[in-house]
Design a protein around this motif. Structure first.
Motif, PDB file in Angstrom:
ATOM      1  N   GLY A  79      22.219 -30.051  -6.008  1.00 22.59           N
ATOM      2  CA  GLY A  79      21.798 -30.063  -4.613  1.00 22.59           C
ATOM      3  C   GLY A  79      20.306 -30.148  -4.380  1.00 22.59           C
ATOM      4  N   LYS A  80      19.520 -30.127  -5.431  1.00 27.44           N
ATOM      5  CA  LYS A  80      18.066 -30.146  -5.293  1.00 27.44           C
ATOM      6  C   LYS A  80      17.468 -31.289  -6.111  1.00 27.44           C
ATOM      7  N   THR A  81      16.208 -31.612  -5.803  1.00 21.00           N
ATOM      8  CA  THR A  81      15.483 -32.586  -6.612  1.00 21.00           C
ATOM      9  C   THR A  81      14.352 -31.866  -7.343  1.00 21.00           C
ATOM     10  N   TYR A  82      14.095 -32.351  -8.542  1.00 19.98           N
ATOM     11  CA  TYR A  82      13.076 -31.759  -9.406  1.00 19.98           C
ATOM     12  C   TYR A  82      12.249 -32.873 -10.032  1.00 19.98           C
ATOM     13  N   LYS A  83      10.978 -32.560 -10.319  1.00 17.25           N
ATOM     14  CA  LYS A  83      10.104 -33.501 -11.025  1.00 17.25           C
ATOM     15  C   LYS A  83       9.729 -32.877 -12.358  1.00 17.25           C
ATOM     16  N   SER A  84       9.945 -33.634 -13.429  1.00 16.65           N
ATOM     17  CA  SER A  84       9.630 -33.157 -14.769  1.00 16.65           C
ATOM     18  C   SER A  84       8.115 -33.128 -14.963  1.00 16.65           C
ATOM     19  N   THR A  85       7.642 -32.067 -15.611  1.00 16.27           N
ATOM     20  CA  THR A  85       6.208 -31.949 -15.901  1.00 16.27           C
ATOM     21  C   THR A  85       5.925 -32.093 -17.396  1.00 16.27           C
ATOM     22  N   ALA A  86       6.940 -32.553 -18.145  1.00 17.06           N
ATOM     23  CA  ALA A  86       6.764 -32.730 -19.597  1.00 17.06           C
ATOM     24  C   ALA A  86       7.621 -33.892 -20.080  1.00 17.06           C
ATOM     25  N   ASP A  87       7.152 -34.574 -21.117  1.00 18.34           N
ATOM     26  CA  ASP A  87       7.965 -35.614 -21.759  1.00 18.34           C
ATOM     27  C   ASP A  87       9.053 -34.962 -22.595  1.00 18.34           C
ATOM     28  N   GLY A  88      10.213 -35.621 -22.677  1.00 20.12           N
ATOM     29  CA  GLY A  88      11.316 -35.111 -23.484  1.00 20.12           C
ATOM     30  C   GLY A  88      11.838 -33.776 -22.988  1.00 20.12           C
ATOM     31  N   ASN A  89      11.712 -33.516 -21.707  1.00 15.44           N
ATOM     32  CA  ASN A  89      12.093 -32.242 -21.106  1.00 15.44           C
ATOM     33  C   ASN A  89      13.619 -32.098 -21.115  1.00 15.44           C
ATOM     34  N   ALA A  90      14.120 -31.181 -21.935  1.00 16.54           N
ATOM     35  CA  ALA A  90      15.561 -30.949 -22.034  1.00 16.54           C
ATOM     36  C   ALA A  90      15.989 -29.649 -21.360  1.00 16.54           C
ATOM     37  N   ALA A  97      11.452 -24.288 -16.074  1.00 15.73           N
ATOM     38  CA  ALA A  97      10.605 -24.455 -17.252  1.00 15.73           C
ATOM     39  C   ALA A  97      10.316 -25.944 -17.398  1.00 15.73           C
ATOM     40  N   ASP A  98       9.079 -26.340 -17.167  1.00 14.53           N
ATOM     41  CA  ASP A  98       8.629 -27.737 -17.216  1.00 14.53           C
ATOM     42  C   ASP A  98       9.195 -28.586 -16.080  1.00 14.53           C
ATOM     43  N   TRP A  99       9.507 -27.931 -14.953  1.00 15.99           N
ATOM     44  CA  TRP A  99      10.013 -28.643 -13.776  1.00 15.99           C
ATOM     45  C   TRP A  99       9.287 -28.166 -12.528  1.00 15.99           C
ATOM     46  N   GLU A 100       9.097 -29.071 -11.584  1.00 21.74           N
ATOM     47  CA  GLU A 100       8.614 -28.727 -10.247  1.00 21.74           C
ATOM     48  C   GLU A 100       9.782 -28.903  -9.284  1.00 21.74           C
ATOM     49  N   ASN A 101      10.124 -27.856  -8.543  1.00 18.57           N
ATOM     50  CA  ASN A 101      11.220 -27.913  -7.577  1.00 18.57           C
ATOM     51  C   ASN A 101      10.720 -28.630  -6.325  1.00 18.57           C
ATOM     52  N   LEU A 102      11.330 -29.779  -6.010  1.00 16.98           N
ATOM     53  CA  LEU A 102      10.948 -30.552  -4.828  1.00 16.98           C
ATOM     54  C   LEU A 102      11.807 -30.202  -3.619  1.00 16.98           C
ATOM     55  N   GLY A 103      12.754 -29.280  -3.781  1.00 15.11           N
ATOM     56  CA  GLY A 103      13.580 -28.822  -2.660  1.00 15.11           C
ATOM     57  C   GLY A 103      14.936 -29.486  -2.597  1.00 15.11           C
TER      58      GLY A 103
END
Length: 153
Positions: A79-90, A97-103
């Protein structure tokens, strides 16, 4: 084959607006941005959309997080969108952890016709719709859609 209904190959018919929507609808015309699609593919009638500018432009839901993402990839998760702040983010996006919550991914429209290129087209903004025909629907979106006057049966 998801764009067709019918009990067997002999009874296949293309999904129509009357299959997706129950009763009256309220629509607007806006520009729907079509992401890169495989040859012969289209955004289908019933695709969930979001507008952040009052219905002038519309976007589809980002890809659902699967196993990993790279820096600046935007994904959908529960239900939310997130932007990864790291390469290979698993990491799962909900851990932040290594994500920005965009809402919330605020689904506030449903595509009324199949389209293959970015163009002005009809978008349903108020309706009752059959969930089984909505492209991109999951239960996390039900309360958001209800708030936006899109009722899922």
């Amino acid at each position: 084959m998801k764009q067709y209904t019918g009990a067997n190959v002999a009874n296949i018919t293309k999904i129509r607006q009357s299959d997706v929507f129950i009763g009256n609808t309220i629509t607007v015309v806006g520009t729907v941005t079509v992401p890169t699609l495989a040859d012969g593919e289209a955004l289908k009638l019933g695709t969930l959309l979001r507008s952040l500018d009052g219905g002038l432009t519309w976007d589809v839901k980002p890809a659902t997080f699967d196993t990993s993402a790279d820096t600046d990839d935007i994904v959908y998760y529960e239900g939310k969108t997130y932007k990864s702040t790291a390469d290979g983010n698993a990491n799962l996006p909900s851990t932040l952890a290594d994500w920005e919550n965009l809402g919330d991914w605020d689904a506030n429209g449903i595509l009324y016709n199949d389209i293959t290129t970015t163009s002005k087209t009809t978008v349903v903004v108020t309706a009752s719709a059959k969930g089984k025909y909505l492209q991109g629907f999951d239960e996390f979106l039900r309360p958001i859609m209800f708030k936006n006057k899109l009722f899922v049966k």
